[in-house]
Scaffold this motif. Structure first.
Motif, PDB file in Angstrom:
ATOM      1  N   PRO A  19      36.402  -4.855   5.477  1.00  0.00           N
ATOM      2  CA  PRO A  19      34.941  -4.918   5.350  1.00  0.00           C
ATOM      3  C   PRO A  19      34.285  -5.870   6.347  1.00  0.00           C
ATOM      4  N   ALA A  20      34.959  -6.978   6.674  1.00  0.00           N
ATOM      5  CA  ALA A  20      34.371  -7.919   7.634  1.00  0.00           C
ATOM      6  C   ALA A  20      34.200  -7.276   8.996  1.00  0.00           C
ATOM      7  N   LEU A  21      35.159  -6.503   9.416  1.00  0.00           N
ATOM      8  CA  LEU A  21      35.064  -5.838  10.715  1.00  0.00           C
ATOM      9  C   LEU A  21      33.946  -4.806  10.725  1.00  0.00           C
ATOM     10  N   ALA A  54      34.319   0.461   5.928  1.00  0.00           N
ATOM     11  CA  ALA A  54      35.070  -0.638   5.318  1.00  0.00           C
ATOM     12  C   ALA A  54      36.299  -0.114   4.584  1.00  0.00           C
ATOM     13  N   ALA A  55      36.151   1.001   3.884  1.00  0.00           N
ATOM     14  CA  ALA A  55      37.291   1.574   3.156  1.00  0.00           C
ATOM     15  C   ALA A  55      38.363   2.085   4.108  1.00  0.00           C
ATOM     16  N   VAL A  63      43.643   1.288   6.802  1.00  0.00           N
ATOM     17  CA  VAL A  63      44.429   1.105   8.025  1.00  0.00           C
ATOM     18  C   VAL A  63      45.144  -0.252   7.991  1.00  0.00           C
ATOM     19  N   CYS A  64      44.425  -1.294   7.598  1.00  0.00           N
ATOM     20  CA  CYS A  64      45.036  -2.625   7.525  1.00  0.00           C
ATOM     21  C   CYS A  64      46.174  -2.671   6.517  1.00  0.00           C
ATOM     22  N   ALA A  67      40.727  -2.945  14.778  1.00  0.00           N
ATOM     23  CA  ALA A  67      39.750  -2.942  15.872  1.00  0.00           C
ATOM     24  C   ALA A  67      39.741  -1.600  16.594  1.00  0.00           C
ATOM     25  N   ALA A  68      40.902  -1.020  16.788  1.00  0.00           N
ATOM     26  CA  ALA A  68      40.964   0.294  17.439  1.00  0.00           C
ATOM     27  C   ALA A  68      40.327   1.363  16.557  1.00  0.00           C
TER      28      ALA A  68
END
Length: 92
Positions: free
Chosen positions: A22-24, A45-46, A51-52, A80-81
């Motif tokens: 969510p921060a990204l 965000a989801a 992905v994370c 980031a990608a």
């Protein structure tokens, strides 16, 4: 291990993904306001969280330990990608 311990272990494992995803999405919304995105903020965000979390699980399986710096670096790069891909997709 009882249920409470299992819950806190899983929560600690998923916490970096829960913060970074969510921060990204929020940071990209703040810095690239005029850039249209393909999805809304909750969806981004989801997807970033998913992905994370996938990268964290892959790093755990690959290295056999949780919390490796290489896994966290790969998580940041993958998120980031993914976010850059969604921003570029929105421009079309």
């Amino acid at each position: 291990m009882d249920f409470a311990d299992l819950f806190w272990h899983l929560a600690g494992f998923a916490a970096p993904a829960l913060v970074l995803g969510p921060a990204l999405a929020l940071i990209s919304k703040i810095f690239w306001r005029k850039t249209p995105s393909a999805l809304g903020l909750p969806a981004q965000a989801a997807i970033n969280f998913g992905v994370c979390l996938a990268v964290l699980v892959f790093g755990l399986v690959l290295t056999g330990r949780d919390g490796r710096v290489v896994t966290y670096g790969a998580m940041v790069l993958a998120a980031a990608a993914c976010q850059a891909w969604w921003l570029r997709r929105g421009r079309r």
